[in-house]
Scaffold this motif. Structure first.
Motif, mmCIF file in Angstrom:
data_model
loop_
_atom_site.group_PDB
_atom_site.id
_atom_site.type_symbol
_atom_site.label_atom_id
_atom_site.label_comp_id
_atom_site.label_asym_id
_atom_site.label_seq_id
_atom_site.Cartn_x
_atom_site.Cartn_y
_atom_site.Cartn_z
ATOM 1 N N SER A 36 -9.924 7.662 -2.375
ATOM 2 C CA SER A 36 -8.569 7.349 -2.822
ATOM 3 C C SER A 36 -8.503 7.432 -4.340
ATOM 4 N N GLY A 54 -8.868 0.311 -2.853
ATOM 5 C CA GLY A 54 -8.783 1.611 -2.197
ATOM 6 C C GLY A 54 -10.109 2.035 -1.619
ATOM 7 N N GLN A 74 0.863 -1.182 0.000
ATOM 8 C CA GLN A 74 0.000 0.000 0.000
ATOM 9 C C GLN A 74 0.897 1.228 0.000
ATOM 10 N N ASP A 83 -6.974 10.667 6.359
ATOM 11 C CA ASP A 83 -5.999 11.082 5.361
ATOM 12 C C ASP A 83 -6.619 11.950 4.272
ATOM 13 N N TYR A 102 -3.529 3.677 -0.986
ATOM 14 C CA TYR A 102 -4.074 2.929 -2.116
ATOM 15 C C TYR A 102 -3.293 1.628 -2.236
ATOM 16 N N ASN A 157 -5.175 12.009 1.416
ATOM 17 C CA ASN A 157 -5.012 11.071 0.300
ATOM 18 C C ASN A 157 -4.917 9.663 0.871
ATOM 19 N N PRO A 158 -6.039 8.955 1.000
ATOM 20 C CA PRO A 158 -5.999 7.625 1.618
ATOM 21 C C PRO A 158 -5.059 6.670 0.903
#
Length: 586
Positions: free
Chosen positions: A331, A327, A254, A273, A278, A275-276
């Protein structure tokens, strides 16, 4: 009398022409950038609020006292300095010295960087559990019982702190509601064979059963399209619970971490987050099993990069090309082009994906790149890009395409196309990179003229493949390509790089000379009976290189021919305008 094989195709074309006489209305796809109603958990406000308190002496004094000598630093520099603290207890203690420092050290990115660094510096691959945020996970505290300090109104007005929170709260379902409704109509109509003419900026849907390899290579290889299929068993019915039940303890990649699926499932349920993370995995032990459970669309099976798989797989230097992608909602991937100028297909198994796509030569708004596109810079993440207005700017470009793939649909991404992907839901997808014959020239141009941008080729597998090709497949033969391959192998042996570099990407090893991947690829094409295709591609490559030189120099190929010394000698004149001392103008 046997049936004409073209009858089915002609019937399909007739049906398509009849249906295409109808058309969808062209509706604006612009989005309204709305203000997020949720308050920051610490009551941090946007920077603009500071203008409302410019005369508030008490607030200024409170901020100055809370920061002490750190108050002299600009906010950007203060945040940079905090990232150099690599001890969690020191960070915790510092955050407890004042309310304002607590706010600055509440930033998730600081704790994420500390977590990733701790993983790199130790043999531990992952924490025991996810506690809802990077801060709580690093400190080992339960987020439910974490006491947050509520700041007085407008004490901290900072976009650096507020913007990531704003991005983490973005609601794409609401933001893209018009596009989602429109694309859902196209999706359902495609499944019912109710084909209509699409307005500009949309992505065509084509039934998988109706597109032949010949059509793909002659008509459709240069533009994105979405393959549809009525068969619900066409693709594996994997969702995250299914994968979790099968591979709970398998470690997947990830981005900056490598967690088992059980831990990642906790992250999916709760994260703050911008930007989570992925999951983008090609090499876990689970992928060995999963690759056997699906079949690529027939039109995408023609893949010339399979030639890098030599000696029955014993020598295989082909870059990674098949990935499982998982994701959470929000994401996705920022604008990029697929590596080595390959094309790609991406099948959505679970969840909807929104695509923004631009052809080669058109840089997306908000994205910066150098002339060679070797360096790409863009906003921190997708949400920042959208909120900043760049999505609407993209829609103003007539070549821009926007579409959504629904579960069971497969997107085709031509080589060289910029694309960004936003997961509207928790998603599971499959993707592969490939090189069809229709893109051979593009791939060869990249391997020859963008050697510093070649990626995914690892030094030891390439060396083994070159040695096997030269010593076995090409034994007794010699030409310029083979000589370059031998020279590279000899240079490689003299460097004594060590086993530690076996998994490094070739682009990251400065000691190595440029890899002769282009030369190896040419010889493999010949060895596999592709001489005619190679000759055609090389002829097209010459024309492409000539056009590129003309763009760079500003001089056309015809002008170059007129001004070459050889032509001057043959024709007795030149357009070079080189006046010497014997000129009549003396």
């Amino acid at each position: 009398m046997s049936p004409d094989p073209n009858t089915k195709y002609d019937d399909q074309q007739s049906k398509r022409r009849k249906l295409e006489q109808q058309s969808y209305p062209d509706v604006s796809r612009n989005i309204s950038i709305y203000s997020i109603s949720s308050k920051h958990p610490l009551n941090v406000r946007p920077a603009g609020n500071s203008y409302l308190t410019s005369e508030d002496v008490a607030l200024k004094e409170a901020k100055r006292n809370s920061l002490g000598h750190l108050n002299m630093f600009p906010e950007e520099l203060l945040m940079e300095l905090l990232t150099y603290i690599d001890d969690k207890e020191t960070l915790r203690n510092l955050s407890h010295t004042s309310r304002i420092l607590y706010a600055y050290l509440y930033d998730e990115e600081i704790w994420k960087k500390l977590f990733v660094k701790s993983i790199e510096d130790s043999t531990q691959n992952s924490p025991q559990k996810w506690n809802g945020s990077w801060r709580c996970t690093v400190l080992g505290i339960d987020k439910k019982h974490s006491a947050n300090i509520i700041l007085p109104d407008n004490l901290v007005c900072s976009d650096i702190l507020y913007r990531p929170f704003q991005c983490s709260q973005i609601n794409y379902e609401k933001l893209f509601r018009k596009i989602i409704q429109e694309e859902e109509t196209y999706h359902l109509d495609a499944l019912s064979d109710n084909l209509k003419q699409l307005p500009p900026g949309r992505i065509q849907r084509i039934p998988e059963s109706e597109l032949s390899l010949e059509q793909f290579n002659t008509e459709y290889h240069d533009v994105p399209f979405i393959l549809t299929n009525k068969d619900k068993t066409r693709w594996p019915r994997w969702d995250f619970p299914t994968l979790l039940s099968r591979f709970p303890n398998v470690k997947f990649r990830q981005e900056a971490v490598q967690w088992d699926l059980a831990l990642y499932s906790e992250y999916l349920k709760s994260n703050l987050d911008e930007n989570p993370l992925y999951l983008f995995d090609c090499s876990s032990e689970a992928m060995t099993t999963l690759r056997k459970e699906y079949d690529s669309p027939s039109i995408f099976k023609e893949d010339l990069f399979t030639l890098f798989n030599l000696n029955n797989g014993q020598s295989n230097c082909r870059p990674d090309h098949a990935w499982l992608i998982v994701g959470p909602e929000r994401s996705g991937s920022t604008f990029h082009k697929d590596p080595n100028y390959t094309s790609a297909w991406n099948a959505a198994l679970k969840g909807r994906k929104l695509w923004v796509m631009l052809p080669p030569g058109i840089t997306p708004p908000g994205v910066g790149t150098d002339e060679e596109e070797s360096e790409v810079t863009s906003p921190v993440g997708i949400a920042e890009w959208v909120i900043s207005g760049f999505f609407n700017d993209s829609l103003k470009i007539k070549e821009c395409l926007v579409g959504i793939t629904f579960p069971g649909e497969c997107m085709y991404v031509p080589s060289g196309w910029w694309h960004s992907v936003i997961n509207l839901d928790d998603s599971v997808a499959l993707t592969q990179n490939f090189v069809p014959f229709s893109k051979l020239t593009n791939a060869m141009n990249f391997l020859k003229n963008r050697r510093d941008q070649i990626s995914g080729f690892r030094p030891y597998p390439v060396k083994e493949s070159i040695d096997y090709a030269v010593e076995t497949l090409l034994k007794g033969k010699n030409n310029e390509d083979i000589e370059k391959m031998r020279e590279y192998s000899e240079k490689f042996n003299s460097l004594n790089l060590g086993e530690k570099l076996i998994n490094e990407d070739c682009g990251e090893i400065s000691e190595l000379p440029p890899m002769p991947v282009y030369e190896l690829f040419k010889q493999l094409l010949i060895l596999n009976g592709k001489e005619d295709e190679l000759a055609t591609a090389l002829e097209e490559l010459k024309k492409l290189e000539s056009r590129n030189r003309a763009k760079t120099s500003g001089r056309s190929e015809a002008w170059e021919k007129l001004t070459t010394p050889a032509l001057e000698e043959q024709q007795g004149f030149s357009f070079g305008f080189n006046l010497d001392e014997s000129s009549d103008e003396e």
